[in-house]
Design an enzyme around this catalytic site. Sequence first.
Site, short mmCIF file in Angstrom:
data_model
loop_
_atom_site.label_atom_id
_atom_site.label_comp_id
_atom_site.label_asym_id
_atom_site.label_seq_id
_atom_site.Cartn_x
_atom_site.Cartn_y
_atom_site.Cartn_z
N SER A 139 0.84 -1.20 0.00
CA SER A 139 0.00 0.00 0.00
C SER A 139 0.87 1.25 0.00
O SER A 139 1.97 1.26 0.57
CB SER A 139 -0.88 -0.01 1.26
OG SER A 139 -1.48 1.25 1.46
N TYR B 274 -2.10 -0.20 10.43
CA TYR B 274 -2.32 -0.83 9.12
C TYR B 274 -1.11 -0.58 8.22
O TYR B 274 -0.54 -1.52 7.66
CB TYR B 274 -3.59 -0.28 8.45
CG TYR B 274 -3.64 -0.61 6.98
CD1 TYR B 274 -3.85 -1.92 6.54
CD2 TYR B 274 -3.45 0.38 6.01
CE1 TYR B 274 -3.86 -2.23 5.20
CE2 TYR B 274 -3.47 0.08 4.66
CZ TYR B 274 -3.68 -1.24 4.27
OH TYR B 274 -3.67 -1.55 2.92
N LYS C 120 1.91 -3.27 6.74
CA LYS C 120 2.33 -3.44 5.35
C LYS C 120 3.84 -3.22 5.22
O LYS C 120 4.54 -3.97 4.52
CB LYS C 120 1.57 -2.48 4.44
CG LYS C 120 0.10 -2.81 4.26
CD LYS C 120 -0.09 -4.14 3.52
CE LYS C 120 -1.55 -4.38 3.15
NZ LYS C 120 -1.73 -5.68 2.45
#
Length: 337
Positions: A125, A149, A153
Amino acid sequence: MSYVLLTGGAGYIGSHTALALLRAGEQVISFDNYSNSSPESLKRVEQLTGKSIIQIEGDVLDPVALTAVFQQYPVKAVVHFAGLKAVGESTQKPLWYYETNVGGTIKLCQVMAKFAVKNLVFSSSATVYGDAQNSPLPETTPTVAMNPYGQSKLMTEWVLQDLYKSDHSWNIAVLRYFNPVGADSSGCIGEDPNGIPNNLMPFITQVAVGKRAQLQIFGSDYPTPDGTGVRDYIHVTDLAAGHVAALHYLSKEPGFDCFNLGSGEGLSVLDIVNAFAAVNQVAVPYQIVDRRPGDVARYFADPSKAKTGLNWQTEQSLQDIVRDSWNWQKNNPNGYK
């Protein structure tokens, strides 16, 4: 016959990639726990292509279930989508995010290594760039994630990079997505978020179809042409094609590499809202509210590395994005339900 295994294959991006792979002549296995997806998406992919997908219900945190897949089927490559993806939720449940996104990838790679399957495309991402201020953002932009989050990643990228350093027989492509939007032009598959959407486009389409009263736009005083935040929106069909291109790349250029998947064009929130209303001839009532903490004014990709390395670039226009998003929503007002 050999297979491409998609973890999280029934999800929004996974199902569109399954469609692209089948159309490219590949055989596909989906491994998904359906926590944020529906098996109906892949049934529709099968209907669109006239080809079958092997669908297995399972969790990437379960090495026994993963092992059974590799024991039964000759897998040649894995595209790893499975993971949790809500920024807000990640701040409330960080351990769940680290366990699933980082721990799940480790378990997957351990099983892959056991079966000498070492071709991996990882769904990362653009959140790994944090609140970088200087768009367009190349892959050399410093990585500083701002929430669990994004950090999950980024940590997974570090794990995969260290794995490659320890064993150069691995071939790994890390794909850093910007803002996936749109749906297949058939209107049969699209984005079907559980509960409150995390992204702009499902909010717009749900307002347009009457499920929500109005759209909230966070901030109108940014230093942008219309005062609303500018982002890089990529049609999910283009994004899916990027995964097919990455698999081809790994077969020719083994190693470890990262690629941005974005359009390279910054579009404001009002650009999207106004285009949606104009192209689809449907009203999208909205209200301007305060900025959200941490949002930056402009955030979009430099996709030149993907163009050179993967021979890939976006082909879908803003008009395609808003037309296909509405076509999906109006034909499926309640998603796959």
